[in-house]
Design an enzyme around this catalytic site. Structure first.
Site, PDB file in Angstrom:
ATOM      1  N   THR A 125      31.722 -65.301   4.523  1.00 25.53           N
ATOM      2  CA  THR A 125      31.954 -64.640   3.350  1.00 25.53           C
ATOM      3  C   THR A 125      32.435 -65.725   2.049  1.00 25.53           C
ATOM      4  O   THR A 125      33.011 -66.661   2.533  1.00 25.53           O
ATOM      5  CB  THR A 125      33.298 -63.766   3.666  1.00 25.53           C
ATOM      6  OG1 THR A 125      34.575 -64.512   3.784  1.00 25.53           O
ATOM      7  CG2 THR A 125      33.363 -62.739   4.825  1.00 25.53           C
TER       8      THR A 125
ATOM      9  N   ARG B 244      41.146 -55.870  -1.355  1.00 21.98           N
ATOM     10  CA  ARG B 244      40.590 -54.825  -0.568  1.00 21.98           C
ATOM     11  C   ARG B 244      41.248 -53.552  -0.368  1.00 21.98           C
ATOM     12  O   ARG B 244      40.805 -52.469  -0.426  1.00 21.98           O
ATOM     13  CB  ARG B 244      40.156 -55.537   0.679  1.00 21.98           C
ATOM     14  CG  ARG B 244      39.431 -54.692   1.618  1.00 21.98           C
ATOM     15  CD  ARG B 244      37.899 -54.777   1.362  1.00 21.98           C
ATOM     16  NE  ARG B 244      37.052 -53.935   2.277  1.00 21.98           N
ATOM     17  CZ  ARG B 244      35.850 -53.302   1.764  1.00 21.98           C
ATOM     18  NH1 ARG B 244      35.353 -53.712   0.496  1.00 21.98           N
ATOM     19  NH2 ARG B 244      35.142 -52.612   2.765  1.00 21.98           N
TER      20      ARG B 244
ATOM     21  N   VAL C 295      35.365 -77.923   8.907  1.00 18.92           N
ATOM     22  CA  VAL C 295      33.910 -77.785   9.811  1.00 18.92           C
ATOM     23  C   VAL C 295      33.958 -76.588  10.511  1.00 18.92           C
ATOM     24  O   VAL C 295      35.051 -75.589  10.489  1.00 18.92           O
ATOM     25  CB  VAL C 295      34.375 -78.906  10.930  1.00 18.92           C
ATOM     26  CG1 VAL C 295      34.064 -80.426  10.275  1.00 18.92           C
ATOM     27  CG2 VAL C 295      35.572 -78.867  11.488  1.00 18.92           C
TER      28      VAL C 295
ATOM     29  N   HIS D 145      46.740 -64.386   6.972  1.00 18.50           N
ATOM     30  CA  HIS D 145      45.462 -63.989   6.572  1.00 18.50           C
ATOM     31  C   HIS D 145      44.539 -63.890   8.001  1.00 18.50           C
ATOM     32  O   HIS D 145      43.765 -65.039   8.450  1.00 18.50           O
ATOM     33  CB  HIS D 145      44.783 -64.828   5.582  1.00 18.50           C
ATOM     34  CG  HIS D 145      43.202 -64.678   5.323  1.00 18.50           C
ATOM     35  ND1 HIS D 145      42.720 -63.323   5.067  1.00 18.50           N
ATOM     36  CD2 HIS D 145      42.267 -65.637   5.792  1.00 18.50           C
ATOM     37  CE1 HIS D 145      41.411 -63.601   4.702  1.00 18.50           C
ATOM     38  NE2 HIS D 145      40.924 -64.703   5.277  1.00 18.50           N
TER      39      HIS D 145
ATOM     40  N   ARG E 166      39.732 -71.785  19.179  1.00 17.37           N
ATOM     41  CA  ARG E 166      40.350 -71.863  17.607  1.00 17.37           C
ATOM     42  C   ARG E 166      41.095 -72.752  17.525  1.00 17.37           C
ATOM     43  O   ARG E 166      41.324 -73.443  16.403  1.00 17.37           O
ATOM     44  CB  ARG E 166      40.997 -70.445  17.362  1.00 17.37           C
ATOM     45  CG  ARG E 166      40.036 -69.439  17.167  1.00 17.37           C
ATOM     46  CD  ARG E 166      40.814 -67.913  16.795  1.00 17.37           C
ATOM     47  NE  ARG E 166      41.183 -67.953  15.331  1.00 17.37           N
ATOM     48  CZ  ARG E 166      41.469 -66.824  14.753  1.00 17.37           C
ATOM     49  NH1 ARG E 166      41.602 -65.700  15.155  1.00 17.37           N
ATOM     50  NH2 ARG E 166      41.784 -66.893  13.573  1.00 17.37           N
TER      51      ARG E 166
ATOM     52  N   ARG F 141      43.989 -52.432  -2.234  1.00 16.72           N
ATOM     53  CA  ARG F 141      44.099 -51.745  -3.516  1.00 16.72           C
ATOM     54  C   ARG F 141      42.956 -51.124  -3.768  1.00 16.72           C
ATOM     55  O   ARG F 141      42.941 -49.791  -4.322  1.00 16.72           O
ATOM     56  CB  ARG F 141      44.486 -52.896  -4.539  1.00 16.72           C
ATOM     57  CG  ARG F 141      45.746 -53.380  -4.247  1.00 16.72           C
ATOM     58  CD  ARG F 141      45.893 -54.586  -5.234  1.00 16.72           C
ATOM     59  NE  ARG F 141      46.009 -54.168  -6.743  1.00 16.72           N
ATOM     60  CZ  ARG F 141      46.061 -55.044  -7.900  1.00 16.72           C
ATOM     61  NH1 ARG F 141      45.961 -56.164  -7.427  1.00 16.72           N
ATOM     62  NH2 ARG F 141      45.965 -54.535  -8.845  1.00 16.72           N
TER      63      ARG F 141
ATOM     64  N   ASP G  49      42.602 -59.794   1.048  1.00 10.13           N
ATOM     65  CA  ASP G  49      42.777 -58.307   1.748  1.00 10.13           C
ATOM     66  C   ASP G  49      43.697 -57.441   0.949  1.00 10.13           C
ATOM     67  O   ASP G  49      43.607 -56.344   1.157  1.00 10.13           O
ATOM     68  CB  ASP G  49      43.628 -59.008   3.074  1.00 10.13           C
ATOM     69  CG  ASP G  49      43.154 -60.355   3.825  1.00 10.13           C
ATOM     70  OD1 ASP G  49      42.712 -60.135   4.874  1.00 10.13           O
ATOM     71  OD2 ASP G  49      43.484 -61.177   3.255  1.00 10.13           O
TER      72      ASP G  49
HETATM   73  P1  ADP Z   1      32.549 -72.650   4.146  1.00 13.61           P
HETATM   74  O1  ADP Z   1      31.708 -71.427   4.283  1.00 13.61           O
HETATM   75  O2  ADP Z   1      33.875 -72.269   4.638  1.00 13.61           O
HETATM   76  O3  ADP Z   1      32.573 -73.065   2.601  1.00 13.61           O
HETATM   77  P2  ADP Z   1      30.757 -74.672   4.671  1.00 13.61           P
HETATM   78  O4  ADP Z   1      30.565 -75.425   5.942  1.00 13.61           O
HETATM   79  O5  ADP Z   1      29.875 -74.162   3.859  1.00 13.61           O
HETATM   80  O6  ADP Z   1      32.005 -73.711   5.022  1.00 13.61           O
HETATM   81  O7  ADP Z   1      31.534 -76.019   3.622  1.00 13.61           O
HETATM   82  C1  ADP Z   1      32.553 -76.772   3.925  1.00 13.61           C
HETATM   83  C2  ADP Z   1      32.255 -78.064   3.422  1.00 13.61           C
HETATM   84  O8  ADP Z   1      33.115 -79.177   3.809  1.00 13.61           O
HETATM   85  C3  ADP Z   1      30.739 -78.490   3.810  1.00 13.61           C
HETATM   86  O9  ADP Z   1      29.968 -78.779   2.661  1.00 13.61           O
HETATM   87  C4  ADP Z   1      31.111 -80.119   4.377  1.00 13.61           C
HETATM   88  O10 ADP Z   1      30.383 -81.262   3.960  1.00 13.61           O
HETATM   89  C5  ADP Z   1      32.659 -80.159   3.740  1.00 13.61           C
HETATM   90  N1  ADP Z   1      33.450 -81.426   4.443  1.00 13.61           N
HETATM   91  C6  ADP Z   1      33.766 -81.408   5.767  1.00 13.61           C
HETATM   92  N2  ADP Z   1      34.536 -82.251   6.116  1.00 13.61           N
HETATM   93  C7  ADP Z   1      34.540 -82.991   4.954  1.00 13.61           C
HETATM   94  C8  ADP Z   1      35.611 -84.215   4.543  1.00 13.61           C
HETATM   95  N3  ADP Z   1      36.233 -84.924   5.467  1.00 13.61           N
HETATM   96  N4  ADP Z   1      35.402 -84.549   3.283  1.00 13.61           N
HETATM   97  C9  ADP Z   1      34.946 -83.858   2.335  1.00 13.61           C
HETATM   98  N5  ADP Z   1      34.278 -82.478   2.534  1.00 13.61           N
HETATM   99  C10 ADP Z   1      34.034 -82.430   3.875  1.00 13.61           C
END
Ligand code: ADP
Length: 310
Positions: free
Chosen positions: A227, A148, A77, A172, A85, A150, A145
């Site tokens: 990223t 990057r 999430v 990280h 954090r 290297r 990292d």
């Molecule tokens: P990132 O940029 O880190 O990939 P995103 O928000 O694009 O972040 O992707 C995180 C994904 O994780 C989302 O598609 C979200 O639906 C999924 N996700 C969150 N909680 C769960 C869960 N309990 N089970 C499966 N997928 C999940």
């Protein structure tokens, strides 16, 4: 090789895209709690495949992970406005409490490859939740990292990054440690090589490379929000090392028994990666300042991880 990806967001889908185009996996299964997203990403990536390889890419529920050799955990999430954090970490730990159990039910023999941030803490949490040996719970850690580091060193010295051997250690994140004292161009310390070819190797040069490595992610986030291509390619590189039992030396995160006086902490050091996961690890030679900085990084990670109850 069958690879599962849990979390079909930007990072998970970028990893799947890299794996598919490079033909590293014969089969990739995407799982997300948002099943429409998983289906859409799988179809989009599948449409790219015929141009370059023949990987089968599909979306499924957790049962679709059955038989996976590697499962990439990229679910998570994102930070809410004003959220600390630690609060974010607690919510991602909750996601992993569900995800790790489901993955292990479907694919008990898989190597788990963690990409969700804060990746070192999530690696520690996955190790504790899964009960798997540390060799099968690998975090992407400082692989990016280090690449990057290297690349910037190579650019300064006018040689290919592949001919530069240099690692970023510890977290990280902000407390990471660039291991300057052991950085080599071929088999020559980078400072001697710079002197040989008449390139400056001043405090300013070192500070500029250090900043470039440390602030790379912040710069990208400022420009595009997050990223993902770099880490997607890094994850594909780890899977490639596993798939071919290549015994490659990569800086990745894993539970580390004892490092600079800190025990049982997940952080990055160079590790040899093969078909069993982590084959062995290399405790780097450090000067006094680097050892102190790594001790601070390890202590911070251990304190944060310990605060999360499983
Ligand atoms: P990132 O940029 O880190 O990939 P995103 O928000 O694009 O972040 O992707 C995180 C994904 O994780 C989302 O598609 C979200 O639906 C999924 N996700 C969150 N909680 C769960 C869960 N309990 N089970 C499966 N997928 C999940």
């Amino acid at each position: 090789m069958k690879v599962g990806v849990v979390g079909a967001g930007m990072v998970g889908s970028s990893a799947a895209f890299a794996l598919a185009l490079l033909g590293i996996a014969s089969e990739i299964t995407l799982v997300d709690r948002n099943s429409d997203l998983a289906v859409a990403q799988a179809e989009d990536i599948a449409h790219a495949v015929p141009f370059h390889s023949h990987t089968i890419v599909q979306a499924a529920g957790y049962d679709g992970l059955s038989g996976a050799d590697v499962v990439i955990l990229a679910a998570g999430v994102s930070q809410k406005p004003g959220e600390t954090r630690l609060a974010l970490l607690e919510r991602n730990a909750e996601v992993f409490r569900q995800v790790v159990a489901e993955v292990l039910k479907a694919a008990p023999d898989a190597i788990l490859l963690i990409a969700t941030n804060p990746v070192d803490i999530m690696t520690d949490i996955t190790f504790r939740l899964s009960g798997l040996p540390a060799s099968r719970v690998i975090g992407s850690g400082t692989i990016l990292d280090s690449a990057r580091f290297r690349s910037l060193l190579g650019r300064h010295l006018g040689i290919s990054p592949q001919s530069v051997h240099a690692h970023v250690l510890g977290e990280h994140g902000d407390s990471e440690v660039l291991a300057w004292s052991s950085a080599q161009a071929g088999s020559t310390p980078v400072a001697s090589f710079a002197a040989q070819i008449g390139k400056p190797f001043t405090d300013e040069v070192i500070a500029a490379i250090d900043n470039g490595v440390r602030n790379a992610a912040y710069k990208i986030i400022n420009g595009k929000g997050s990223t993902y291509y770099g880490i997607g390619a890094g994850l594909a590189r780890i899977v490639k090392a596993i798939a071919g039992d290549r015994r490659e030396l990569l800086s990745v995160s894993a539970m580390t028994r004892d490092i600079v006086g800190v025990t049982d902490v997940a952080l990055s050091i160079p590790r040899v990666i093969g078909s069993a996961g982590i084959v062995t690890e290399l405790i780097p030679e450090l000067n006094e300042a680097e050892a102190e900085a790594l001790n601070r990084s390890a202590t911070l990670l251990k304190t944060t991880a310990t605060a999360v109850q499983i």
